[in-house]
Motif scaffolding. Structure first.
Motif, PDB file in Angstrom:
ATOM      1  N   PHE A 132       0.805  -1.273  -0.108  1.00 39.86           N
ATOM      2  CA  PHE A 132      -0.008  -0.062  -0.099  1.00 39.86           C
ATOM      3  C   PHE A 132       0.954   1.220  -0.029  1.00 39.86           C
ATOM      4  CE2 PHE A 132      -1.627   3.387   2.838  1.00 39.86           C
ATOM      5  CZ  PHE A 132      -2.661   3.823   2.016  1.00 39.86           C
ATOM      6  N   LEU A 133       1.905   1.308   1.003  1.00 37.87           N
ATOM      7  CA  LEU A 133       2.722   2.522   1.013  1.00 37.87           C
ATOM      8  C   LEU A 133       3.455   2.703  -0.262  1.00 37.87           C
ATOM      9  CD1 LEU A 133       4.269   1.945   4.759  1.00 37.87           C
ATOM     10  CD2 LEU A 133       2.585   3.708   3.811  1.00 37.87           C
ATOM     11  N   VAL A 134       4.079   1.742  -1.064  1.00 39.33           N
ATOM     12  CA  VAL A 134       4.854   1.920  -2.300  1.00 39.33           C
ATOM     13  C   VAL A 134       3.612   2.450  -3.419  1.00 39.33           C
ATOM     14  CG1 VAL A 134       6.038   0.506  -3.916  1.00 39.33           C
ATOM     15  CG2 VAL A 134       6.511   0.394  -1.461  1.00 39.33           C
ATOM     16  N   LYS A 135       2.570   1.870  -3.296  1.00 35.77           N
ATOM     17  CA  LYS A 135       1.738   2.383  -4.490  1.00 35.77           C
ATOM     18  C   LYS A 135       1.545   3.771  -4.171  1.00 35.77           C
ATOM     19  CE  LYS A 135      -0.484  -2.282  -5.128  1.00 35.77           C
ATOM     20  NZ  LYS A 135      -1.552  -2.990  -4.681  1.00 35.77           N
ATOM     21  N   GLU A 136       1.096   4.128  -3.099  1.00 38.61           N
ATOM     22  CA  GLU A 136       0.748   5.501  -2.485  1.00 38.61           C
ATOM     23  C   GLU A 136       1.795   6.458  -2.785  1.00 38.61           C
ATOM     24  OE1 GLU A 136      -2.386   7.179  -1.235  1.00 38.61           O
ATOM     25  OE2 GLU A 136      -2.999   5.606  -2.130  1.00 38.61           O
ATOM     26  N   TRP A 137       3.013   6.214  -2.577  1.00 38.75           N
ATOM     27  CA  TRP A 137       4.271   7.175  -2.873  1.00 38.75           C
ATOM     28  C   TRP A 137       4.523   7.156  -4.403  1.00 38.75           C
ATOM     29  CZ3 TRP A 137       7.638   4.165   1.272  1.00 38.75           C
ATOM     30  CH2 TRP A 137       7.288   4.684   2.247  1.00 38.75           C
ATOM     31  N   LYS A 138       3.791   6.190  -5.094  1.00 42.68           N
ATOM     32  CA  LYS A 138       4.398   6.252  -6.557  1.00 42.68           C
ATOM     33  C   LYS A 138       3.135   6.887  -7.048  1.00 42.68           C
ATOM     34  CE  LYS A 138       5.669   2.305  -8.596  1.00 42.68           C
ATOM     35  NZ  LYS A 138       5.549   1.032  -8.926  1.00 42.68           N
ATOM     36  N   LEU A 139       2.274   7.470  -6.515  1.00 45.33           N
ATOM     37  CA  LEU A 139       1.118   8.096  -7.266  1.00 45.33           C
ATOM     38  C   LEU A 139       1.517   9.733  -7.570  1.00 45.33           C
ATOM     39  CD1 LEU A 139      -1.826   7.486  -5.030  1.00 45.33           C
ATOM     40  CD2 LEU A 139      -1.464   6.557  -7.251  1.00 45.33           C
ATOM     41  N   GLU A 140       1.219  10.473  -8.638  1.00 40.90           N
ATOM     42  CA  GLU A 140       1.851  11.557  -8.899  1.00 40.90           C
ATOM     43  C   GLU A 140       1.814  12.447  -8.000  1.00 40.90           C
ATOM     44  OE1 GLU A 140       1.125  14.674 -12.804  1.00 40.90           O
ATOM     45  OE2 GLU A 140       0.834  12.225 -13.230  1.00 40.90           O
ATOM     46  N   LYS A 141       0.651  12.614  -7.385  1.00 42.71           N
ATOM     47  CA  LYS A 141       0.277  13.743  -6.523  1.00 42.71           C
ATOM     48  C   LYS A 141       1.433  13.625  -5.147  1.00 42.71           C
ATOM     49  CE  LYS A 141      -3.085  11.406  -3.442  1.00 42.71           C
ATOM     50  NZ  LYS A 141      -4.350  11.173  -2.819  1.00 42.71           N
ATOM     51  N   ASN A 142       1.630  12.478  -4.828  1.00 46.60           N
ATOM     52  CA  ASN A 142       2.757  12.124  -3.764  1.00 46.60           C
ATOM     53  C   ASN A 142       4.197  12.404  -4.385  1.00 46.60           C
ATOM     54  OD1 ASN A 142       0.704  12.056  -1.882  1.00 46.60           O
ATOM     55  ND2 ASN A 142       0.664   9.831  -2.643  1.00 46.60           N
ATOM     56  N   ILE A 143       4.372  12.071  -5.529  1.00 43.76           N
ATOM     57  CA  ILE A 143       5.686  12.106  -6.141  1.00 43.76           C
ATOM     58  C   ILE A 143       6.154  13.880  -6.087  1.00 43.76           C
ATOM     59  CG2 ILE A 143       7.065  11.986  -8.265  1.00 43.76           C
ATOM     60  CD1 ILE A 143       6.198   9.268  -8.434  1.00 43.76           C
ATOM     61  N   ALA A 144       4.934  14.664  -6.373  1.00 42.42           N
ATOM     62  CA  ALA A 144       5.015  15.951  -6.667  1.00 42.42           C
ATOM     63  C   ALA A 144       5.646  16.662  -5.169  1.00 42.42           C
ATOM     64  CB  ALA A 144       4.042  16.630  -7.134  1.00 42.42           C
ATOM     65  N   ARG A 145       5.219  15.932  -4.059  1.00 42.89           N
ATOM     66  CA  ARG A 145       5.636  16.647  -2.922  1.00 42.89           C
ATOM     67  C   ARG A 145       7.206  16.436  -2.576  1.00 42.89           C
ATOM     68  NH1 ARG A 145       1.058  14.105   0.870  1.00 42.89           N
ATOM     69  NH2 ARG A 145      -0.516  15.675   0.382  1.00 42.89           N
ATOM     70  N   LEU A 146       7.871  15.720  -3.527  1.00 41.39           N
ATOM     71  CA  LEU A 146       9.368  15.592  -3.227  1.00 41.39           C
ATOM     72  C   LEU A 146      10.138  16.472  -3.412  1.00 41.39           C
ATOM     73  CD1 LEU A 146       9.675  11.675  -4.502  1.00 41.39           C
ATOM     74  CD2 LEU A 146       9.793  12.665  -2.014  1.00 41.39           C
ATOM     75  N   ASN A 147       9.706  17.570  -4.340  1.00 40.99           N
ATOM     76  CA  ASN A 147      10.234  18.632  -4.850  1.00 40.99           C
ATOM     77  C   ASN A 147      11.621  18.368  -5.326  1.00 40.99           C
ATOM     78  OD1 ASN A 147       8.447  20.479  -3.926  1.00 40.99           O
ATOM     79  ND2 ASN A 147       9.105  20.463  -1.927  1.00 40.99           N
ATOM     80  N   GLU A 148      12.854  18.549  -4.869  1.00 46.73           N
ATOM     81  CA  GLU A 148      14.119  18.157  -5.277  1.00 46.73           C
ATOM     82  C   GLU A 148      14.721  17.205  -4.836  1.00 46.73           C
ATOM     83  OE1 GLU A 148      15.616  19.700  -8.137  1.00 46.73           O
ATOM     84  OE2 GLU A 148      13.847  20.572  -8.112  1.00 46.73           O
ATOM     85  N   LYS A 149      14.032  16.229  -3.822  1.00 45.59           N
ATOM     86  CA  LYS A 149      14.594  15.175  -3.188  1.00 45.59           C
ATOM     87  C   LYS A 149      14.063  13.897  -3.773  1.00 45.59           C
ATOM     88  CE  LYS A 149      13.586  17.224   1.395  1.00 45.59           C
ATOM     89  NZ  LYS A 149      12.670  17.477   2.424  1.00 45.59           N
ATOM     90  N   MET A 150      14.899  12.927  -3.488  1.00 47.15           N
ATOM     91  CA  MET A 150      14.853  11.543  -4.224  1.00 47.15           C
ATOM     92  C   MET A 150      14.463  10.594  -3.065  1.00 47.15           C
ATOM     93  SD  MET A 150      17.645   9.418  -6.225  1.00 47.15           S
ATOM     94  CE  MET A 150      18.964   9.693  -4.938  1.00 47.15           C
ATOM     95  N   LEU A 151      13.772   9.581  -3.361  1.00 49.06           N
ATOM     96  CA  LEU A 151      13.338   8.488  -2.406  1.00 49.06           C
ATOM     97  C   LEU A 151      13.429   7.226  -2.898  1.00 49.06           C
ATOM     98  CD1 LEU A 151      11.831   7.662   0.352  1.00 49.06           C
ATOM     99  CD2 LEU A 151       9.717   7.866  -0.892  1.00 49.06           C
ATOM    100  N   LEU A 152      14.401   6.540  -2.394  1.00 43.84           N
ATOM    101  CA  LEU A 152      14.353   5.066  -2.742  1.00 43.84           C
ATOM    102  C   LEU A 152      13.434   4.294  -1.823  1.00 43.84           C
ATOM    103  CD1 LEU A 152      18.365   4.814  -3.260  1.00 43.84           C
ATOM    104  CD2 LEU A 152      16.650   4.785  -4.916  1.00 43.84           C
ATOM    105  N   VAL A 153      12.701   3.314  -2.568  1.00 43.59           N
ATOM    106  CA  VAL A 153      11.926   2.676  -1.626  1.00 43.59           C
ATOM    107  C   VAL A 153      11.800   1.185  -1.997  1.00 43.59           C
ATOM    108  CG1 VAL A 153       9.709   3.325  -2.778  1.00 43.59           C
ATOM    109  CG2 VAL A 153       9.549   2.342  -0.472  1.00 43.59           C
ATOM    110  N   THR A 154      12.015   0.254  -1.226  1.00 49.53           N
ATOM    111  CA  THR A 154      12.049  -1.169  -1.431  1.00 49.53           C
ATOM    112  C   THR A 154      10.700  -1.865  -1.247  1.00 49.53           C
ATOM    113  OG1 THR A 154      12.540  -1.968   0.853  1.00 49.53           O
ATOM    114  CG2 THR A 154      14.314  -1.337  -0.745  1.00 49.53           C
ATOM    115  N   SER A 155      10.375  -2.806  -2.161  1.00 44.18           N
ATOM    116  CA  SER A 155       9.112  -3.639  -2.061  1.00 44.18           C
ATOM    117  C   SER A 155       9.590  -4.916  -2.484  1.00 44.18           C
ATOM    118  CB  SER A 155       8.165  -2.998  -3.081  1.00 44.18           C
ATOM    119  OG  SER A 155       6.992  -3.539  -2.693  1.00 44.18           O
TER     120      SER A 155
END
Length: 186
Positions: A54-77
């Motif tokens: 669930f968390l990975v799917k949510e983080w991959k949504l465009e609205k949540n990716i836009a919140r990262l600004n200039e940051k990068m997030l590596l997430v394992t699943s």
């Protein structure tokens, strides 16, 4: 980074001791789903897998990716690692791993940071196992590594190389084996 939860894992015997197996099973966790008993939810490995998915799917949504600004997030699943940034989502093949434990998988990620041109790596954890792993493998990482721990009110950054220098190379290499006999939680 998350642990991997499969049917036949080394740690399943330990996990069974931590909670009852007759918990409610959450197969498809959704946003805004009310969870009243988090301890019961997290005592089931299948629930943990569902929560991670669930968390990975949510983080991959465009609205949540836009919140990262200039940051990068590596997430394992599972065995896969996704790179999320304001530019989108991509698969990071060199971080694919079948390791069960996030404690050991983080070393793969720290080495990746080292090879990717970063000047420093900060590992955030409150786990002695992680600290011992970092001490034992510091010489394999070509950049300074800091272990961030503590509470919101009292954050500490421990420079791993300073510990290695104080202990010496031989003790640092042996410390992981000694820790497994004296203080490892698994």
């Amino acid at each position: 980074m998350f642990d991997v939860y499969r049917e036949n894992l080394i740690k399943n015997a330990e996990r069974k001791l931590h909670g009852p197996s007759n918990t409610i099973q959450y197969k498809d966790i959704k946003a805004k789903q009310l969870v009243i008993k988090w301890q019961a939810l997290l005592s089931s490995t299948s629930n943990k897998s569902s929560l991670i998915d669930f968390l990975v799917k949510e983080w991959k949504l465009e609205k949540n990716i836009a919140r990262l600004n200039e940051k990068m997030l590596l997430v394992t699943s599972g065995i896969v690692c996704h790179k999320l940034s304001s530019q989108g989502c991509s698969y990071v093949s060199e971080l694919e791993s079948n390791q069960e434990e996030a404690d050991t998988r983080l070393l793969l990620h720290t080495a990746h940071v080292s090879r990717s041109g970063f000047q420093t790596a900060i590992v955030v954890a409150d786990d002695t196992d992680v600290l011992m792993i970092l001490i034992a493998f510091q010489k394999e990482i070509r950049i300074p590594v800091y272990f961030k721990c503590g509470t919101k009110a009292s954050v500490k950054y421990i420079e791993i190389q300073k510990i290695v220098n104080a202990l010496g190379e031989h003790v640092s290499e042996a410390i992981l084996g000694m820790h497994s006999f004296t203080g490892c939680d698994s």
